[in-house]
Design a protein around this motif. Structure first.
Motif, PDB file in Angstrom:
ATOM      1  N   LEU A   1       0.806  -1.216   0.000  1.00 38.88           N
ATOM      2  CA  LEU A   1       0.000   0.000   0.000  1.00 38.88           C
ATOM      3  C   LEU A   1       0.843   1.271   0.000  1.00 38.88           C
ATOM      4  O   LEU A   1       0.511   2.251  -0.674  1.00 38.88           O
ATOM      5  N   TYR A   2       1.944   1.247   0.761  1.00 43.79           N
ATOM      6  CA  TYR A   2       2.682   2.494   0.981  1.00 43.79           C
ATOM      7  C   TYR A   2       4.022   2.580   0.260  1.00 43.79           C
ATOM      8  O   TYR A   2       4.683   3.619   0.318  1.00 43.79           O
ATOM      9  N   PHE A   3       4.447   1.517  -0.426  1.00 44.54           N
ATOM     10  CA  PHE A   3       5.772   1.515  -1.031  1.00 44.54           C
ATOM     11  C   PHE A   3       5.971   2.690  -1.986  1.00 44.54           C
ATOM     12  O   PHE A   3       6.937   3.461  -1.866  1.00 44.54           O
ATOM     13  N   LEU A   4       5.071   2.867  -2.933  1.00 40.29           N
ATOM     14  CA  LEU A   4       5.251   3.934  -3.929  1.00 40.29           C
ATOM     15  C   LEU A   4       5.179   5.319  -3.284  1.00 40.29           C
ATOM     16  O   LEU A   4       5.908   6.235  -3.696  1.00 40.29           O
ATOM     17  N   SER A   5       4.319   5.473  -2.273  1.00 34.94           N
ATOM     18  CA  SER A   5       4.236   6.766  -1.587  1.00 34.94           C
ATOM     19  C   SER A   5       5.544   7.097  -0.889  1.00 34.94           C
ATOM     20  O   SER A   5       6.024   8.235  -0.934  1.00 34.94           O
ATOM     21  N   VAL A   6       6.143   6.107  -0.237  1.00 33.22           N
ATOM     22  CA  VAL A   6       7.419   6.319   0.454  1.00 33.22           C
ATOM     23  C   VAL A   6       8.525   6.594  -0.554  1.00 33.22           C
ATOM     24  O   VAL A   6       9.397   7.449  -0.321  1.00 33.22           O
ATOM     25  N   VAL A   7       8.500   5.881  -1.685  1.00 34.38           N
ATOM     26  CA  VAL A   7       9.502   6.116  -2.733  1.00 34.38           C
ATOM     27  C   VAL A   7       9.395   7.540  -3.255  1.00 34.38           C
ATOM     28  O   VAL A   7      10.406   8.235  -3.445  1.00 34.38           O
ATOM     29  N   ASN A   8       8.171   8.013  -3.493  1.00 32.16           N
ATOM     30  CA  ASN A   8       7.973   9.369  -4.000  1.00 32.16           C
ATOM     31  C   ASN A   8       8.449  10.421  -3.011  1.00 32.16           C
ATOM     32  O   ASN A   8       8.897  11.505  -3.396  1.00 32.16           O
ATOM     33  N   LYS A   9       8.366  10.113  -1.711  1.00 31.64           N
ATOM     34  CA  LYS A   9       8.745  11.086  -0.687  1.00 31.64           C
ATOM     35  C   LYS A   9      10.244  11.064  -0.405  1.00 31.64           C
ATOM     36  O   LYS A   9      10.864  12.129  -0.250  1.00 31.64           O
ATOM     37  N   PHE A  10      10.835   9.869  -0.310  1.00 37.29           N
ATOM     38  CA  PHE A  10      12.235   9.756   0.108  1.00 37.29           C
ATOM     39  C   PHE A  10      13.190   9.344  -1.012  1.00 37.29           C
ATOM     40  O   PHE A  10      14.398   9.462  -0.846  1.00 37.29           O
ATOM     41  N   GLY A  11      12.658   8.834  -2.110  1.00 37.21           N
ATOM     42  CA  GLY A  11      13.522   8.384  -3.200  1.00 37.21           C
ATOM     43  C   GLY A  11      13.793   6.892  -3.114  1.00 37.21           C
ATOM     44  O   GLY A  11      13.867   6.328  -2.012  1.00 37.21           O
ATOM     45  N   ILE A  12      13.943   6.276  -4.273  1.00 36.78           N
ATOM     46  CA  ILE A  12      14.120   4.826  -4.322  1.00 36.78           C
ATOM     47  C   ILE A  12      15.404   4.390  -3.641  1.00 36.78           C
ATOM     48  O   ILE A  12      15.477   3.337  -3.006  1.00 36.78           O
ATOM     49  N   SER A  13      16.458   5.201  -3.738  1.00 34.25           N
ATOM     50  CA  SER A  13      17.738   4.833  -3.134  1.00 34.25           C
ATOM     51  C   SER A  13      17.635   4.728  -1.623  1.00 34.25           C
ATOM     52  O   SER A  13      18.137   3.779  -1.009  1.00 34.25           O
ATOM     53  N   SER A  14      16.955   5.693  -0.986  1.00 35.97           N
ATOM     54  CA  SER A  14      16.794   5.676   0.468  1.00 35.97           C
ATOM     55  C   SER A  14      15.937   4.504   0.926  1.00 35.97           C
ATOM     56  O   SER A  14      16.212   3.876   1.951  1.00 35.97           O
ATOM     57  N   VAL A  15      14.914   4.196   0.147  1.00 37.46           N
ATOM     58  CA  VAL A  15      14.042   3.066   0.496  1.00 37.46           C
ATOM     59  C   VAL A  15      14.829   1.765   0.426  1.00 37.46           C
ATOM     60  O   VAL A  15      14.733   0.909   1.319  1.00 37.46           O
ATOM     61  N   TYR A  16      15.616   1.599  -0.621  1.00 34.75           N
ATOM     62  CA  TYR A  16      16.421   0.383  -0.755  1.00 34.75           C
ATOM     63  C   TYR A  16      17.459   0.289   0.363  1.00 34.75           C
ATOM     64  O   TYR A  16      17.757  -0.804   0.847  1.00 34.75           O
ATOM     65  N   LEU A  17      17.996   1.424   0.754  1.00 29.74           N
ATOM     66  CA  LEU A  17      18.944   1.424   1.870  1.00 29.74           C
ATOM     67  C   LEU A  17      18.248   0.993   3.157  1.00 29.74           C
ATOM     68  O   LEU A  17      18.828   0.271   3.983  1.00 29.74           O
ATOM     69  N   GLY A  18      17.000   1.425   3.339  1.00 24.18           N
ATOM     70  CA  GLY A  18      16.230   0.985   4.489  1.00 24.18           C
ATOM     71  C   GLY A  18      15.980  -0.516   4.472  1.00 24.18           C
ATOM     72  O   GLY A  18      16.085  -1.197   5.501  1.00 24.18           O
ATOM     73  N   PHE A  19      15.662  -1.051   3.295  1.00 20.56           N
ATOM     74  CA  PHE A  19      15.476  -2.499   3.167  1.00 20.56           C
ATOM     75  C   PHE A  19      16.764  -3.245   3.510  1.00 20.56           C
ATOM     76  O   PHE A  19      16.738  -4.305   4.153  1.00 20.56           O
ATOM     77  N   ALA A  20      17.900  -2.705   3.088  1.00 26.47           N
ATOM     78  CA  ALA A  20      19.190  -3.331   3.411  1.00 26.47           C
ATOM     79  C   ALA A  20      19.408  -3.349   4.919  1.00 26.47           C
ATOM     80  O   ALA A  20      19.913  -4.342   5.471  1.00 26.47           O
ATOM     81  N   GLY A  21      19.020  -2.260   5.593  1.00 27.33           N
ATOM     82  CA  GLY A  21      19.153  -2.213   7.050  1.00 27.33           C
ATOM     83  C   GLY A  21      18.278  -3.248   7.736  1.00 27.33           C
ATOM     84  O   GLY A  21      18.704  -3.886   8.711  1.00 27.33           O
ATOM     85  N   VAL A  22      17.048  -3.441   7.239  1.00 28.08           N
ATOM     86  CA  VAL A  22      16.158  -4.464   7.801  1.00 28.08           C
ATOM     87  C   VAL A  22      16.770  -5.852   7.645  1.00 28.08           C
ATOM     88  O   VAL A  22      16.729  -6.676   8.566  1.00 28.08           O
ATOM     89  N   CYS A  23      17.362  -6.117   6.476  1.00 30.86           N
ATOM     90  CA  CYS A  23      17.999  -7.418   6.231  1.00 30.86           C
ATOM     91  C   CYS A  23      19.158  -7.648   7.204  1.00 30.86           C
ATOM     92  O   CYS A  23      19.347  -8.761   7.722  1.00 30.86           O
ATOM     93  N   ALA A  24      19.946  -6.595   7.456  1.00 30.87           N
ATOM     94  CA  ALA A  24      21.063  -6.723   8.390  1.00 30.87           C
ATOM     95  C   ALA A  24      20.552  -6.992   9.808  1.00 30.87           C
ATOM     96  O   ALA A  24      21.116  -7.822  10.534  1.00 30.87           O
TER      97      ALA A  24
END
Length: 281
Positions: A229-252
């Protein structure tokens, strides 16, 4: 597109009509002949006596009634229940459905024009990784596969993030986006995808299994819904690079959590697993 989904649904419904019932459930209901018939279908007639002996032994050692919902949060069971829920939470917050749902949009932003090629590549990576996981599950163990999987996902997400931010990588951003996405999906299918569903019945005691699995899968679908529901909204607000960095942090974080809280279940009984997860019981 929606019509095609009818085909596997019908095949599954027809197939379940011929599928044997769980021998353990039949035994618990006192349906001994039906349990023996199911064992013959599943394991072969030469293993009927062996499996029936295991069911009788397990039944003699388990006199407790089925747990209620509040029992899941008791000191005896909370740790094991939280492990099951946390694994599915990490699985979804690591971004897998964001990658799958929006892979075509991500590929397009990186200069990959063909939506069909993008979807096919993601799907093929998932199938290939799952095939490898099925052969490694009993040899490598569940915990090691989970840690390897989330580590690979973290590295892949970091690669994706850098491909969109480092100017030195700009000429190769399209290629790196494809490579990072494929490696991410491949890493996911090696452990983070299949292992949690396999692990649940191995770590939950019989009296809490139904409700604990329901709670864990509820966590899975709620977090799945929120990400979608919120992925595209978060991408539009913070940018795809920041979102992917957040996903990397969750994986760690998932790797650290698994290292400290998940026990290896390969070759261990339910009693041994429960004792390892909660040694005070």
């Amino acid at each position: 597109m929606f019509g095609v989904a009818i085909v596997p649904a019908i095949l599954l419904a027809v197939g379940m009509a011929f599928s044997p019932e769980s021998p353990r459930w039949l035994f618990q209901q006192g349906k001994i002949p039906e349990a023996e018939k199911a064992i013959r279908t599943l394991y072969g007639k030469e293993r009927v006596a062996e499996v029936m002996y295991e069911l009788r032994t397990a039944g003699q050692g388990s006199t407790e009634q089925e747990a209620g919902w509040f029992d899941l949060f008791s000191s005896r069971y909370w740790k094991v229940v939280s492990v099951g829920a946390a694994l599915f939470l990490f699985q979804q917050l690591a971004g897998i459905n964001a990658v799958v749902y929006y892979s075509t949009a991500v590929f397009r932003s990186a200069g990959i024009a063909s939506d069909v090629a993008a979807s096919a590549l993601v799907g093929a990576s998932n199938v290939f990784g799952s095939a490898i996981a099925s052969s490694l599950m009993d040899r490598q163990g569940r915990k090691s596969l989970l840690m390897t999987s989330f580590s690979g996902m973290a590295a892949s997400m970091l690669l994706l993030s850098l491909s969109f931010t480092w100017k030195v990588l700009a000429p190769y951003s399209g290629t790196l986006a494809v490579v990072g996405t494929v490696l991410y999906v491949l890493s996911f299918s090696l452990g983070a995808g299949p292992v949690p569903a396999l692990l649940l019945p191995e770590i939950f005691a019989s009296r809490i299994r139904a409700k604990a699995v329901a709670l864990s899968l509820g966590t899975h679908w709620i977090s799945n819904f929120v990400i979608g529901l919120y992925f595209l909204s978060v991408v539009n607000k913070f940018g795809i690079s920041s979102v992917y960095l957040g996903f990397a942090g969750v994986c760690a974080l998932a790797v650290l959590y698994i290292a400290g809280n998940v026990v290896e279940t390969k070759g261990r009984s339910l009693e041994e697993i429960e004792l390892a997860l909660n040694p005070t019981t």
